[in-house]
Enzyme design. Sequence first.
Site, mmCIF file in Angstrom:
data_model
loop_
_atom_site.group_PDB
_atom_site.id
_atom_site.type_symbol
_atom_site.label_atom_id
_atom_site.label_comp_id
_atom_site.label_asym_id
_atom_site.label_seq_id
_atom_site.Cartn_x
_atom_site.Cartn_y
_atom_site.Cartn_z
ATOM 1 N N MET A 58 31.053 44.876 39.181
ATOM 2 C CA MET A 58 31.642 44.025 40.211
ATOM 3 C C MET A 58 32.926 44.635 40.759
ATOM 4 O O MET A 58 33.480 45.566 40.175
ATOM 5 C CB MET A 58 31.892 42.616 39.685
ATOM 6 C CG MET A 58 32.918 42.493 38.594
ATOM 7 S SD MET A 58 33.110 40.788 38.062
ATOM 8 C CE MET A 58 33.307 39.928 39.587
ATOM 9 N N CYS A 59 33.356 44.113 41.880
ATOM 10 C CA CYS A 59 34.597 44.516 42.528
ATOM 11 C C CYS A 59 34.510 45.993 42.943
ATOM 12 O O CYS A 59 33.655 46.355 43.728
ATOM 13 C CB CYS A 59 35.779 44.203 41.604
ATOM 14 S SG CYS A 59 37.376 44.161 42.443
ATOM 15 N N ALA A 60 35.356 46.853 42.400
ATOM 16 C CA ALA A 60 35.336 48.275 42.745
ATOM 17 C C ALA A 60 34.365 49.070 41.884
ATOM 18 O O ALA A 60 34.010 50.204 42.200
ATOM 19 C CB ALA A 60 36.739 48.861 42.601
ATOM 20 N N TYR A 78 33.704 44.730 46.214
ATOM 21 C CA TYR A 78 34.904 44.230 46.879
ATOM 22 C C TYR A 78 34.953 44.868 48.264
ATOM 23 O O TYR A 78 34.757 46.082 48.396
ATOM 24 C CB TYR A 78 36.142 44.600 46.066
ATOM 25 C CG TYR A 78 37.377 43.873 46.508
ATOM 26 C CD1 TYR A 78 37.594 42.560 46.120
ATOM 27 C CD2 TYR A 78 38.312 44.495 47.325
ATOM 28 C CE1 TYR A 78 38.725 41.877 46.539
ATOM 29 C CE2 TYR A 78 39.446 43.819 47.740
ATOM 30 C CZ TYR A 78 39.648 42.511 47.351
ATOM 31 O OH TYR A 78 40.760 41.833 47.764
#
Length: 140
Positions: A58-60, A78
């Site tokens: 998730m995210c980066a 993200y």
Amino acid sequence: MPTALGVQADTSLKNIISDDFDMMVLPGGWGGTYALAENARVLELLKEFKANKVVGAMCAAPYALKKAGVLGNNYTCYPGAKEEIDQPGYRDDLKVVEDGNVMTSQGPGTAVCFGLAIVKRLVGEESMQTVKEGMLLSYC
């Protein structure tokens, strides 16, 4: 004032056997993501898990999946990480994207939806619905 929470691994990456786990999930944040993406053992494990289990990020952290060559044709991350990941298939319309054995999510605000998707994948729809209803997560 809150104090920092210390987390310590109970085993070394070199001792990890993919058969002992159902899924490998990478958290976000650029500092950790770069460290994961530069670690040969992490990249090796990501390939093993994608082939035989499930990989999540998730995210980066989908950046590390790309470095390992396991990022799916459809993914999310993200929004600010999209440029650095630089791979076609980015979806900004979904909180969680599942593409074969790869699951990705956008960031902190979508973490509970990501968690629900993981429960559904590993435990089943019924368990996921129980958690979703119990936690009032109708927005996922």
